[in-house]
Write a protein that holds these residues in place. Structure first.
Motif, mmCIF file in Angstrom:
data_model
loop_
_atom_site.group_PDB
_atom_site.id
_atom_site.type_symbol
_atom_site.label_atom_id
_atom_site.label_comp_id
_atom_site.label_asym_id
_atom_site.label_seq_id
_atom_site.Cartn_x
_atom_site.Cartn_y
_atom_site.Cartn_z
ATOM 1 N N VAL A 146 0.818 -1.208 0.000
ATOM 2 C CA VAL A 146 0.000 0.000 0.000
ATOM 3 C C VAL A 146 0.856 1.264 0.000
ATOM 4 C CG1 VAL A 146 -1.750 1.292 1.288
ATOM 5 C CG2 VAL A 146 -1.850 -1.214 1.198
ATOM 6 N N LEU A 147 1.971 1.223 0.701
ATOM 7 C CA LEU A 147 2.805 2.410 0.875
ATOM 8 C C LEU A 147 4.055 2.319 0.015
ATOM 9 C CD1 LEU A 147 2.602 2.694 4.772
ATOM 10 C CD2 LEU A 147 1.173 3.844 3.074
ATOM 11 N N ASP A 148 4.271 3.339 -0.819
ATOM 12 C CA ASP A 148 5.481 3.364 -1.628
ATOM 13 C C ASP A 148 6.617 3.999 -0.835
ATOM 14 O OD1 ASP A 148 5.140 6.164 -1.754
ATOM 15 O OD2 ASP A 148 4.154 6.080 -3.703
ATOM 16 N N ASP A 149 7.775 4.110 -1.466
ATOM 17 C CA ASP A 149 8.960 4.607 -0.755
ATOM 18 C C ASP A 149 8.762 6.021 -0.219
ATOM 19 O OD1 ASP A 149 10.241 2.218 -1.205
ATOM 20 O OD2 ASP A 149 11.420 2.938 -2.916
ATOM 21 N N ALA A 150 8.108 6.869 -1.018
ATOM 22 C CA ALA A 150 7.886 8.252 -0.576
ATOM 23 C C ALA A 150 6.957 8.293 0.632
ATOM 24 C CB ALA A 150 7.313 9.083 -1.719
ATOM 25 N N MET A 151 5.937 7.464 0.613
ATOM 26 C CA MET A 151 5.006 7.403 1.741
ATOM 27 C C MET A 151 5.702 6.878 2.987
ATOM 28 S SD MET A 151 1.680 5.862 -0.231
ATOM 29 C CE MET A 151 0.912 6.736 -1.604
ATOM 30 N N LEU A 152 6.508 5.836 2.823
ATOM 31 C CA LEU A 152 7.241 5.278 3.954
ATOM 32 C C LEU A 152 8.209 6.303 4.536
ATOM 33 C CD1 LEU A 152 7.943 1.702 2.595
ATOM 34 C CD2 LEU A 152 6.471 2.278 4.520
ATOM 35 N N GLU A 153 8.808 7.098 3.685
ATOM 36 C CA GLU A 153 9.716 8.141 4.161
ATOM 37 C C GLU A 153 8.946 9.173 4.978
ATOM 38 O OE1 GLU A 153 13.060 10.467 4.909
ATOM 39 O OE2 GLU A 153 12.883 8.385 4.244
ATOM 40 N N ALA A 154 7.760 9.547 4.504
ATOM 41 C CA ALA A 154 6.946 10.525 5.229
ATOM 42 C C ALA A 154 6.499 9.994 6.578
ATOM 43 C CB ALA A 154 5.735 10.916 4.393
ATOM 44 N N LEU A 155 6.426 8.670 6.707
ATOM 45 C CA LEU A 155 5.918 8.045 7.924
ATOM 46 C C LEU A 155 7.025 7.381 8.742
ATOM 47 C CD1 LEU A 155 2.791 6.418 6.242
ATOM 48 C CD2 LEU A 155 2.732 8.304 7.890
#
Length: 350
Positions: A312-321
């Protein structure tokens, strides 16, 4: 009876295992099919504040929200656990004005705002918090609104046998495919009834919450209920800052996931997540329970890791979280001495 749990999050010190948070995770689709799991998916546990989107359902499904002129911003705070920021307090006050009640009608109890700036502002002004600063005041305002619309009493709106509470329990029973009498009832921290469901049943309710009308599939919620669930989900997705607040997982996760995830955490390490159908993939629901009740150190990394494994979460999303995914452990001198990280593998059933 102890839960059948597995290690989800571990704490390391000097590269050596020191402690762990054990729990269970259920992932189902909107038809109730088990997609993935860790631990016992049939354990029965309280949803705590994760139930709030469904506690808002009778208010919306009955048409009361429309008749009372409630906005989606207001519905988001009814379904949320706010931190007492000024915008949160004003939004709850707006609901109370629309239903002609004062803050005295709120029976949620009192605590300091979770938002540090709001708490400091009250202290600096020499003011004590009132019930409207309680993180559950939006939910309580919603329950009062539903009672006012139906011409019901408001002084006993928290009684488990009050018609509003019975309708909420019935909605949860329906959405989780659980018999009404099998839905456990306790009293939450805010004095409202709190409901216990099997973990897979809670996940099913969140899958149905995320099954927006643009989704396709069989065995899904239809008619007015689906429309009402979609309105609640869209309100949460549009106003994630009302569901929690700055620096809180639910707000930051919904922002980062850009409409893919609708989520609501609760006390004692419970978290519910709905994955909105997209690109031919069906809506899914996830329920996470941390056995020791630590929803921050145990729950946050487990939720993010489950979403990562589900793609569900791409690299950019994981970085934000990244602040929720895991972190370095420091001592009182600021030295890095260890780390907290999720460590489990979902068992797939696809």
């Amino acid at each position: 009876m102890p839960f059948e749990t597995q290690s989800l999050v571990e704490v390391l010190r000097g590269g050596r295992f020191e402690s762990e948070h054990r729990g269970a995770i259920a992932v189902v689709d909107a038809c109730g099919k088990l997609i993935a799991h860790v631990g016992d998916v049939d354990l029965v546990t309280y949803l705590r504040s994760s139930a709030k989107p469904f506690q808002a359902l009778p208010l919306v499904e009955s048409g009361a929200a429309d008749r009372l002129g409630l906005t989606d911003r207001e519905l988001a705070i009814v379904a949320g656990s706010h931190t007492g920021e000024p915008r949160h307090v004003e939004t709850v006050r707006s609901i109370l004005r629309k239903i002609g009640l004062s803050e005295d009608a709120l029976q949620c109890g009192v605590h300091m705002p979770f938002n540090p700036e709001s708490a400091q502002a009250l202290q600096a002004a020499g003011r004590a918090p009132t019930p409207i600063y309680n993180n559950c005041s939006g939910k309580h305002a919603g329950m009062l609104a539903a009672a006012i619309d139906r011409g019901l009493s408001t002084d006993d709106y928290l009684d488990p046998n009050h018609p509003i509470q019975v309708s909420i329990r019935q909605a949860l029973a329906d959405l989780s495919d659980t018999p009404f009498d099998a839905v456990g009832v306790g009293i939450d921290g805010c004095s409202a009834p709190v409901f216990a469901l099997p973990l897979r049943g809670a996940a099913l309710a969140f899958a149905k919450l995320a099954d927006l009308p643009t989704s396709t599939g069989e065995g899904l919620v239809e008619g007015d209920r689906r429309v009402a669930l979609a309105r609640i989900a869209n309100a949460m997705l549009t106003y994630p800052e009302m569901v929690a607040g700055e620096g809180r997982l639910d707000t930051d996760l919904m922002r980062a996931a850009k409409g893919r995830v609708v989520c609501k955490g609760g006390a004692e390490g419970f978290h519910g997540v709905g994955l909105v159908a997209r690109d031919g993939k069906p809506a899914l629901g996830i329920a996470v329970k941390i056995g020791d009740g630590d929803g921050k150190r145990g729950g946050n990394p487990a939720v993010i890791e489950a979403l990562r494994q589900l793609g569900v979460l791409d690299d950019a999303m994981l970085e934000a979280l990244k602040g929720y995914r895991g972190w370095v452990v420091t001592n009182h001198r600021g030295l890095e001495v260890g780390e907290v990280r999720a460590r489990f593998e979902l068992v797939r059933h696809e």
